[in-house]
Write a protein that holds these residues in place. Structure first.
Motif, PDB file in Angstrom:
ATOM      1  N   ALA A  40      -4.403  -8.545  -1.219  1.00 49.62           N
ATOM      2  CA  ALA A  40      -3.534  -7.961  -0.191  1.00 49.62           C
ATOM      3  C   ALA A  40      -2.709  -9.056   0.483  1.00 49.62           C
ATOM      4  CB  ALA A  40      -4.371  -7.217   0.843  1.00 49.62           C
TER       5      ALA A  40
ATOM      6  N   ARG B 206       0.805  -1.221   0.000  1.00 48.32           N
ATOM      7  CA  ARG B 206       0.000   0.000   0.000  1.00 48.32           C
ATOM      8  C   ARG B 206       0.845   1.282   0.000  1.00 48.32           C
ATOM      9  NH1 ARG B 206      -3.158  -2.698  -1.886  1.00 48.32           N
ATOM     10  NH2 ARG B 206      -5.261  -3.177  -1.224  1.00 48.32           N
TER      11      ARG B 206
ATOM     12  N   SER C 100     -10.632  -2.864  -1.584  1.00 48.33           N
ATOM     13  CA  SER C 100      -9.386  -3.635  -1.573  1.00 48.33           C
ATOM     14  C   SER C 100      -9.701  -5.108  -1.352  1.00 48.33           C
ATOM     15  CB  SER C 100      -8.473  -3.130  -0.452  1.00 48.33           C
ATOM     16  OG  SER C 100      -7.333  -3.940  -0.337  1.00 48.33           O
ATOM     17  N   SER C 101      -9.138  -5.974  -2.168  1.00 48.64           N
ATOM     18  CA  SER C 101      -9.358  -7.410  -2.052  1.00 48.64           C
ATOM     19  C   SER C 101      -8.486  -7.997  -0.949  1.00 48.64           C
ATOM     20  CB  SER C 101      -9.026  -8.096  -3.382  1.00 48.64           C
ATOM     21  OG  SER C 101      -8.786  -9.462  -3.193  1.00 48.64           O
TER      22      SER C 101
ATOM     23  N   VAL D  56      -9.048   3.853  -2.475  1.00 45.17           N
ATOM     24  CA  VAL D  56      -8.488   2.587  -2.960  1.00 45.17           C
ATOM     25  C   VAL D  56      -7.071   2.351  -2.422  1.00 45.17           C
ATOM     26  CG1 VAL D  56      -9.867   2.391  -5.065  1.00 45.17           C
ATOM     27  CG2 VAL D  56      -7.775   3.767  -5.099  1.00 45.17           C
TER      28      VAL D  56
ATOM     29  N   SER E  55      -2.655  -0.069  -6.576  1.00 48.91           N
ATOM     30  CA  SER E  55      -3.394  -0.157  -5.323  1.00 48.91           C
ATOM     31  C   SER E  55      -4.580  -1.117  -5.468  1.00 48.91           C
ATOM     32  CB  SER E  55      -3.833   1.229  -4.865  1.00 48.91           C
ATOM     33  OG  SER E  55      -4.183   1.217  -3.507  1.00 48.91           O
ATOM     34  N   ALA E  56      -5.798  -0.667  -5.100  1.00 54.54           N
ATOM     35  CA  ALA E  56      -6.967  -1.559  -5.140  1.00 54.54           C
ATOM     36  C   ALA E  56      -7.901  -1.218  -6.286  1.00 54.54           C
ATOM     37  CB  ALA E  56      -7.722  -1.487  -3.814  1.00 54.54           C
TER      38      ALA E  56
END
Length: 605
Positions: free
Chosen positions: A364, A342, A359-360, A352, A515-516
């Motif tokens: 992650a 992150r 966010s998964s 995100v 990121s997400a």
């Protein structure tokens, strides 16, 4: 009149500023509370309520929808991230009331958990011995006295069911919340909103693994004939790997963990985007009982400039206890992987750039578990793991003995994760749930995945299932494990080696920058060039002993052609080593200076 584009940019800036403020207020108090200071718990709940109210505010969605027309393509993409974010949290008023009840109950459970007296009755002296659940778990694997191991098992069993009545209430409330959100149950809600997957997709993968690997359960039954008493749960870990943990301990002394972790990350080009890290690594009373990484300061933009974020991570290493040093190394690599993920974000919208939906969980955890798989590899051990006293490197002969002894159980490597996911899925689907039904489910699920002579409520002691954010979450570890095997397969095929390979870090940063902004399945395909599957995992864990040993030799030999990293350890981060509110050392002068000061402090402890 201001153009729609300018209005949209202005509004996005407002959202970023407001949400970051709410997020940071909550996360700062979260860290304080979880590190053992519960005087802030009321303020923590208030901050959580404000953050949740923002995420559930339908008027913000309506405003964004009205700004899409007339906005540029880039701005529409950014609006899309925020709409995705808000879609995960749009909550009717009735749902917010339920969520508030959940938060209050979870806070009470966490407070009770942190204050409970943990320990076991010494079977010889009949006196109570203070020991955390983590410490008792280590004792069960390393202590040569079976009576002591059994006492720890029985104490942990007793504490496992201590909060089962609260868990039943939480499961019912979470299901009530999920139904208010339009889902069948809480597990369905979590999978749909966080990982954008269905139960059929996830449990289809897990069922395939279970069917392909369950033959190894019979291997354990055969082993017991050679090792009487093996199937007693307080004996299994000790009889299978206790000696190995003791033998490996000199090569994983925690006093050397920081420089080895730092050097390994630097050699792979894994850095932290100019961010700040706070590390609290030792166990102490009142502190949260599990490792985690959170991000109080999110990567964001201020006046057009990308601002670095911050990360705090923790574990419960017991200084000086055999086997605990390994846990400390694991945390530095695992939670360090989370932090690097992150803090290397380059997206400018904070919605995100944190660990929460969209966010998964699975993606992650792929980052953190990939990094700890580097530490757990024999090629890493061959270069970095050395006996501090003798200077001798980790012996391949030790690895070979482990493989030969533990190989019969290797296909079951994912069973611990699948056990928790199976238990939670069934718990949330169960009608008329009661304490007795939940305890029975825990025992039955444990028996399905672990061949033991005595049933256990171990599942009920797992911290994740008591938290809204981390419950119905364990599948993420399982999906991540599959992705890690797939990613490692990709890197070994492409480069021939992973340890000390800066190209690996370079490729990882390419996806970290996003990121997400993608789903788990999209990211896996992007990183590994293949859709997610169980194939790489199954292929690996069903290898024969000769195949495993030959591959290990080849990887060690390949690494010999790679020069060790000799430069200063620079991770592009401001790092503080903490023990509660006390700062032990920092890297203001250098990483090496910080490590030396922390080592001296550990020795004084």
């Amino acid at each position: 009149m201001e153009s729609t584009e300018k209005q949209a940019l202005s509004y996005l800036n407002l959202l970023n500023t407001e949400y970051h403020k709410l997020h940071k207020a909550y996360e700062d108090l979260f860290w304080t509370s979880y590190m053992g200071d519960h005087s802030v718990d009321k303020r923590l709940n208030t901050a959580l309520k404000k953050r949740d109210a923002f995420r559930a505010d339908a008027s913000l969605v309506k405003k964004l929808e009205g700004l899409k027309d007339g906005a540029s393509k880039e701005t529409k993409t950014r609006i899309g991230y925020w709409l995705w974010f808000f879609s995960c949290y749009q909550t009717p008023p009735a749902g917010l009331v339920i969520k508030e009840k959940i938060d209050k109950l979870e806070g009470e459970v966490q407070s009770k958990w942190s204050k409970r007296k943990e320990g076991y009755i010494d079977p010889h002296t009949k006196k109570f011995v203070l020991a955390s659940s983590n410490k008792m778990g280590t004792i069960m694997v390393t202590n040569g006295d079976e009576q002591v191991r059994r006492a720890c098992f029985e104490a942990r069993e007793k504490s496992s069911v201590q909060f089962t009545p609260d868990l039943v209430k939480l499961i019912k409330l979470r299901n009530e919340f999920a139904r208010a959100m339009g889902f069948k149950d809480f597990y369905d809600y979590k999978l749909s909103t966080v990982d954008r997957m269905t139960k059929a997709e996830v449990f289809g993968l897990f069922d395939k693994i279970y069917q392909k690997t369950k033959y190894a359960i019979k291997n354990i039954e055969k082993l017991e004939k050679k090792m009487p008493g093996l199937l007693k749960p307080w004996n299994f870990g000790y009889m299978m790997s206790g000696d190995f943990i003791k033998e490996e301990d000199p090569y994983h002394q925690f006093s050397e963990a920081l420089p080895r972790w730092g050097r390994s990350f630097a050699a792979m080009g894994i850095t932290f985007g100019g961010g700040s890290l706070g590390l609290d690594l030792l166990e102490r009373k009142g502190k949260y009982h599990n490792g985690f990484c959170h991000y109080p300061d999110l990567v964001r933009t201020e006046k057009g400039r990308l601002m670095p974020g911050s990360a705090n991570f923790t574990c419960n290493m017991v200084n000086g206890q055999v086997g605990s040093g390994y846990q400390g190394y694991h945390t530095l690599f695992h939670e360090g992987g989370h932090a690097a993920d992150r803090l290397n974000a380059e997206t400018i919208d904070v919605c995100v750039n944190h660990e929460y939906a969209p966010s998964s969980v699975a993606w992650a955890e792929t980052q953190s578990m990939f990094c700890d798989s580097v530490f757990g590899s024999v090629d890493w051990a061959s270069r970095y793991a050395k006996d501090e006293k003798t200077g001798k490197s980790y012996p391949f002969e030790l690895f070979e003995r482990q493989i030969k002894k533990l190989h019969p159980t290797r296909p079951l490597a994912l069973n611990g994760i699948m056990m928790v996911t199976d238990f939670e899925r069934q718990a949330y689907e169960m009608k008329d749930l009661t304490v007795d039904k939940l305890k029975l489910l825990a025992r039955k699920t444990y028996a399905k995945f672990y061949k033991r002579a005595v049933p256990s409520h171990y599942i009920l002691s797992i911290p994740h299932i008591y938290s809204f954010e981390s419950s119905a979450y364990y599948h993420g570890y399982g999906l991540a494990e599959l992705a890690v095997f797939q990613w490692r397969y990709y890197f070994y095929n492409k480069y021939g080696y992973i340890v000390d390979n800066p190209k690996v870090g370079e490729e990882m940063k390419k996806v970290w920058r996003l990121s997400a902004t993608r789903t788990f399945t999209d990211f896996v395909k992007m990183a590994t060039k293949r859709p997610i599957s169980a194939d790489a995992f199954i292929r690996d864990v069903t290898m024969t002993i000769p195949q495993v040993l030959e591959r290990a030799k080849q990887r060690i030999k390949r690494l010999e052609r790679v020069k060790p990293y000799k430069g200063p350890i620079k991770l592009d981060a401001k790092i503080r080593l903490l023990n509660g509110k006390e700062e032990i050392a920092n890297n203001k002068k250098s990483f090496e200076d910080m490590s030396a000061k922390y080592k001296a402090w550990l020795e004084r402890k």
